[in-house]
Design a protein around this motif. Structure first.
Motif, PDB file in Angstrom:
ATOM      1  N   GLU A 270       0.833  -1.196   0.000  1.00  0.00           N
ATOM      2  CA  GLU A 270       0.000   0.000   0.000  1.00  0.00           C
ATOM      3  C   GLU A 270       0.869   1.248   0.000  1.00  0.00           C
ATOM      4  OE1 GLU A 270      -3.609   2.144   2.490  1.00  0.00           O
ATOM      5  OE2 GLU A 270      -2.708   0.308   3.281  1.00  0.00           O
ATOM      6  N   GLY A 271       0.619   2.110  -0.974  1.00  0.00           N
ATOM      7  CA  GLY A 271       1.351   3.363  -1.082  1.00  0.00           C
ATOM      8  C   GLY A 271       0.769   4.440  -0.197  1.00  0.00           C
ATOM      9  N   MET A 272       1.394   5.572  -0.235  1.00  0.00           N
ATOM     10  CA  MET A 272       1.001   6.693   0.601  1.00  0.00           C
ATOM     11  C   MET A 272      -0.388   7.221   0.243  1.00  0.00           C
ATOM     12  SD  MET A 272       3.411  10.032   0.160  1.00  0.00           S
ATOM     13  CE  MET A 272       2.789  11.561   0.737  1.00  0.00           C
ATOM     14  N   HIS A 273      -0.809   7.005  -1.001  1.00  0.00           N
ATOM     15  CA  HIS A 273      -2.134   7.441  -1.447  1.00  0.00           C
ATOM     16  C   HIS A 273      -3.083   6.255  -1.573  1.00  0.00           C
ATOM     17  CE1 HIS A 273      -0.461  11.380  -1.890  1.00  0.00           C
ATOM     18  NE2 HIS A 273       0.513  10.864  -2.603  1.00  0.00           N
ATOM     19  N   HIS A 274      -2.761   5.191  -0.835  1.00  0.00           N
ATOM     20  CA  HIS A 274      -3.595   4.000  -0.674  1.00  0.00           C
ATOM     21  C   HIS A 274      -3.765   3.165  -1.941  1.00  0.00           C
ATOM     22  CE1 HIS A 274      -4.148   5.669   3.236  1.00  0.00           C
ATOM     23  NE2 HIS A 274      -4.635   6.771   2.702  1.00  0.00           N
ATOM     24  N   MET A 275      -2.840   3.302  -2.880  1.00  0.00           N
ATOM     25  CA  MET A 275      -2.836   2.411  -4.043  1.00  0.00           C
ATOM     26  C   MET A 275      -2.145   1.122  -3.636  1.00  0.00           C
ATOM     27  SD  MET A 275      -1.738   4.834  -7.175  1.00  0.00           S
ATOM     28  CE  MET A 275      -2.494   6.410  -7.470  1.00  0.00           C
ATOM     29  N   MET A 276      -2.753   0.018  -3.963  1.00  0.00           N
ATOM     30  CA  MET A 276      -2.173  -1.293  -3.674  1.00  0.00           C
ATOM     31  C   MET A 276      -1.505  -1.787  -4.957  1.00  0.00           C
ATOM     32  SD  MET A 276      -2.897  -1.922  -0.490  1.00  0.00           S
ATOM     33  CE  MET A 276      -2.711  -3.661  -0.243  1.00  0.00           C
ATOM     34  N   ILE A 277      -0.187  -1.848  -4.950  1.00  0.00           N
ATOM     35  CA  ILE A 277       0.578  -2.260  -6.122  1.00  0.00           C
ATOM     36  C   ILE A 277       1.326  -3.542  -5.783  1.00  0.00           C
ATOM     37  CG2 ILE A 277       2.384  -1.601  -7.768  1.00  0.00           C
ATOM     38  CD1 ILE A 277      -0.111   0.189  -7.951  1.00  0.00           C
ATOM     39  N   LYS A 278       1.276  -4.492  -6.714  1.00  0.00           N
ATOM     40  CA  LYS A 278       1.956  -5.769  -6.514  1.00  0.00           C
ATOM     41  C   LYS A 278       3.438  -5.612  -6.871  1.00  0.00           C
ATOM     42  CE  LYS A 278       1.916 -10.602  -7.717  1.00  0.00           C
ATOM     43  NZ  LYS A 278       1.778 -11.521  -8.829  1.00  0.00           N
ATOM     44  N   ALA A 279       4.283  -5.893  -5.903  1.00  0.00           N
ATOM     45  CA  ALA A 279       5.729  -5.870  -6.128  1.00  0.00           C
ATOM     46  C   ALA A 279       6.172  -7.199  -6.744  1.00  0.00           C
ATOM     47  CB  ALA A 279       6.466  -5.618  -4.812  1.00  0.00           C
ATOM     48  N   ASP A 280       7.339  -7.197  -7.352  1.00  0.00           N
ATOM     49  CA  ASP A 280       7.827  -8.362  -8.090  1.00  0.00           C
ATOM     50  C   ASP A 280       8.334  -9.496  -7.201  1.00  0.00           C
ATOM     51  OD1 ASP A 280       7.433  -7.112 -10.645  1.00  0.00           O
ATOM     52  OD2 ASP A 280       9.273  -5.967 -10.293  1.00  0.00           O
ATOM     53  N   GLN A 281       9.128  -9.148  -6.194  1.00  0.00           N
ATOM     54  CA  GLN A 281       9.814 -10.181  -5.406  1.00  0.00           C
ATOM     55  C   GLN A 281       9.916  -9.754  -3.945  1.00  0.00           C
ATOM     56  OE1 GLN A 281      13.625 -11.384  -7.132  1.00  0.00           O
ATOM     57  NE2 GLN A 281      12.993 -10.460  -9.062  1.00  0.00           N
ATOM     58  N   GLN A 282      10.137 -10.727  -3.082  1.00  0.00           N
ATOM     59  CA  GLN A 282      10.347 -10.431  -1.664  1.00  0.00           C
ATOM     60  C   GLN A 282      11.797 -10.005  -1.440  1.00  0.00           C
ATOM     61  OE1 GLN A 282       9.172 -13.481   1.128  1.00  0.00           O
ATOM     62  NE2 GLN A 282       9.019 -11.968   2.753  1.00  0.00           N
ATOM     63  N   PHE A 283      11.966  -9.034  -0.560  1.00  0.00           N
ATOM     64  CA  PHE A 283      13.287  -8.540  -0.188  1.00  0.00           C
ATOM     65  C   PHE A 283      14.146  -9.692   0.331  1.00  0.00           C
ATOM     66  CE2 PHE A 283      16.317  -6.900   2.882  1.00  0.00           C
ATOM     67  CZ  PHE A 283      16.826  -5.771   2.257  1.00  0.00           C
ATOM     68  N   GLY A 284      15.385  -9.773  -0.154  1.00  0.00           N
ATOM     69  CA  GLY A 284      16.292 -10.815   0.301  1.00  0.00           C
ATOM     70  C   GLY A 284      17.705 -10.583  -0.209  1.00  0.00           C
ATOM     71  N   ASP A 285      18.581 -11.499   0.113  1.00  0.00           N
ATOM     72  CA  ASP A 285      20.000 -11.360  -0.222  1.00  0.00           C
ATOM     73  C   ASP A 285      20.300 -11.312  -1.716  1.00  0.00           C
ATOM     74  OD1 ASP A 285      21.026 -11.025   2.302  1.00  0.00           O
ATOM     75  OD2 ASP A 285      21.531 -13.138   2.587  1.00  0.00           O
ATOM     76  N   GLU A 286      19.355 -11.773  -2.570  1.00  0.00           N
ATOM     77  CA  GLU A 286      19.619 -11.736  -4.018  1.00  0.00           C
ATOM     78  C   GLU A 286      19.794 -10.300  -4.513  1.00  0.00           C
ATOM     79  OE1 GLU A 286      15.166 -11.598  -3.554  1.00  0.00           O
ATOM     80  OE2 GLU A 286      16.753 -12.789  -2.667  1.00  0.00           O
ATOM     81  N   ILE A 287      19.328  -9.334  -3.738  1.00  0.00           N
ATOM     82  CA  ILE A 287      19.496  -7.927  -4.121  1.00  0.00           C
ATOM     83  C   ILE A 287      20.982  -7.570  -4.196  1.00  0.00           C
ATOM     84  CG2 ILE A 287      19.076  -5.535  -3.395  1.00  0.00           C
ATOM     85  CD1 ILE A 287      16.373  -6.497  -2.278  1.00  0.00           C
ATOM     86  N   LYS A 288      21.810  -8.262  -3.443  1.00  0.00           N
ATOM     87  CA  LYS A 288      23.255  -7.988  -3.469  1.00  0.00           C
ATOM     88  C   LYS A 288      23.857  -8.188  -4.852  1.00  0.00           C
ATOM     89  CE  LYS A 288      24.046  -9.054   1.393  1.00  0.00           C
ATOM     90  NZ  LYS A 288      24.646  -9.979   2.355  1.00  0.00           N
ATOM     91  N   ASP A 289      23.173  -8.931  -5.717  1.00  0.00           N
ATOM     92  CA  ASP A 289      23.658  -9.161  -7.076  1.00  0.00           C
ATOM     93  C   ASP A 289      23.247  -8.051  -8.044  1.00  0.00           C
ATOM     94  OD1 ASP A 289      24.818 -11.573  -6.287  1.00  0.00           O
ATOM     95  OD2 ASP A 289      22.969 -12.687  -6.679  1.00  0.00           O
ATOM     96  N   TYR A 290      22.468  -7.105  -7.576  1.00  0.00           N
ATOM     97  CA  TYR A 290      22.008  -5.990  -8.416  1.00  0.00           C
ATOM     98  C   TYR A 290      23.077  -4.897  -8.464  1.00  0.00           C
ATOM     99  CZ  TYR A 290      17.318  -7.885  -8.962  1.00  0.00           C
ATOM    100  OH  TYR A 290      16.253  -8.676  -9.322  1.00  0.00           O
ATOM    101  N   ASP A 291      22.957  -4.019  -9.445  1.00  0.00           N
ATOM    102  CA  ASP A 291      23.925  -2.938  -9.644  1.00  0.00           C
ATOM    103  C   ASP A 291      23.518  -1.647  -8.949  1.00  0.00           C
ATOM    104  OD1 ASP A 291      25.720  -4.297 -11.689  1.00  0.00           O
ATOM    105  OD2 ASP A 291      23.733  -4.513 -12.602  1.00  0.00           O
ATOM    106  N   VAL A 292      22.209  -1.452  -8.785  1.00  0.00           N
ATOM    107  CA  VAL A 292      21.680  -0.225  -8.189  1.00  0.00           C
ATOM    108  C   VAL A 292      20.581  -0.590  -7.201  1.00  0.00           C
ATOM    109  CG1 VAL A 292      20.549   2.009  -8.637  1.00  0.00           C
ATOM    110  CG2 VAL A 292      22.103   1.037 -10.351  1.00  0.00           C
ATOM    111  N   LEU A 293      20.572   0.102  -6.066  1.00  0.00           N
ATOM    112  CA  LEU A 293      19.509  -0.030  -5.078  1.00  0.00           C
ATOM    113  C   LEU A 293      18.798   1.316  -4.997  1.00  0.00           C
ATOM    114  CD1 LEU A 293      18.097  -1.709  -2.866  1.00  0.00           C
ATOM    115  CD2 LEU A 293      19.800  -0.820  -1.257  1.00  0.00           C
ATOM    116  N   VAL A 294      17.471   1.316  -5.240  1.00  0.00           N
ATOM    117  CA  VAL A 294      16.685   2.550  -5.238  1.00  0.00           C
ATOM    118  C   VAL A 294      15.789   2.587  -4.005  1.00  0.00           C
ATOM    119  CG1 VAL A 294      14.943   3.922  -6.450  1.00  0.00           C
ATOM    120  CG2 VAL A 294      16.698   2.695  -7.754  1.00  0.00           C
TER     121      VAL A 294
END
Length: 183
Positions: A42-66
């Motif tokens: 749920e966003g700040m304006h109450h929009m419910m958006i489906k995210a792609d993946q659950q937060f986890g260690d695989e993010i360490k393989d990414y080049d940018v963290l936003v």
């Protein structure tokens, strides 16, 4: 292929987050959104958006963290010790950390902006401890990209794209960014 991870915590700013993801994907950059508790965030304006993946260690393989802003999205990211540790990991490995609006406070709390030029939401001069605050729309210093707020995701996303080695001039033309007065 370069990859970008965008974190979505309850209260994220929809306009910032979705615009960033849209522009990165238009640039053919692999970009995924990550959730923490529920794949529908749920966003700040109450929009419910489906995210792609659950937060986890695989993010360490990414080049940018936003880290997008939002209320209480920025605070929720800042209060998550796993996020702080991930930010510190990215900084230690000289990977790009990109934060805008209230998401910039995460960088301050993670102590990764010491002596680096940064910007953030109006009044954040005092909150971004250790950073050298500039009143610019987007600031890129070393591995840190920061931006001011809800009206700035276009120049922010373009800076991420450019930091990943792509020219954005044609994309800006196609999107009429220059016509609209973008810089």
């Amino acid at each position: 292929m370069k990859r970008v991870a965008v974190l979505m915590e309850k209260g994220y700013e929809e306009g910032e987050t979705l615009t960033i993801v849209d522009l990165l994907r238009r640039a053919n950059i692999e970009c995924h959104t990550f959730y923490f508790d529920n794949e529908f965030v749920e966003g700040m304006h109450h929009m419910m958006i489906k995210a792609d993946q659950q937060f986890g260690d695989e993010i360490k393989d990414y080049d940018v963290l936003v880290l997008p802003g939002g209320r209480p999205g920025g605070e929720n990211l800042r209060n998550n010790e796993d996020v702080i540790q991930m930010v510190q990991y990215f900084n230690q490995h000289h990977k790009i950390l990109a934060a805008m609006c209230s998401g910039t406070i995460v960088l301050s709390d993670a102590k990764v902006i010491e002596g680096k030029k940064v910007t953030g939401y109006t009044g954040y001069e005092e909150k971004l401890k250790g950073g050298l605050f500039l009143n610019d729309v987007v600031v890129y210093d070393q591995n840190i990209i920061t931006s001011q707020g809800p009206a700035t995701p276009y120049p922010f996303a373009f800076q991420i794209i450019e930091a990943l080695g792509q020219d954005t001039s044609e994309m800006k033309e196609r999107l009429m960014y220059n016509f609209a007065g973008g810089r």
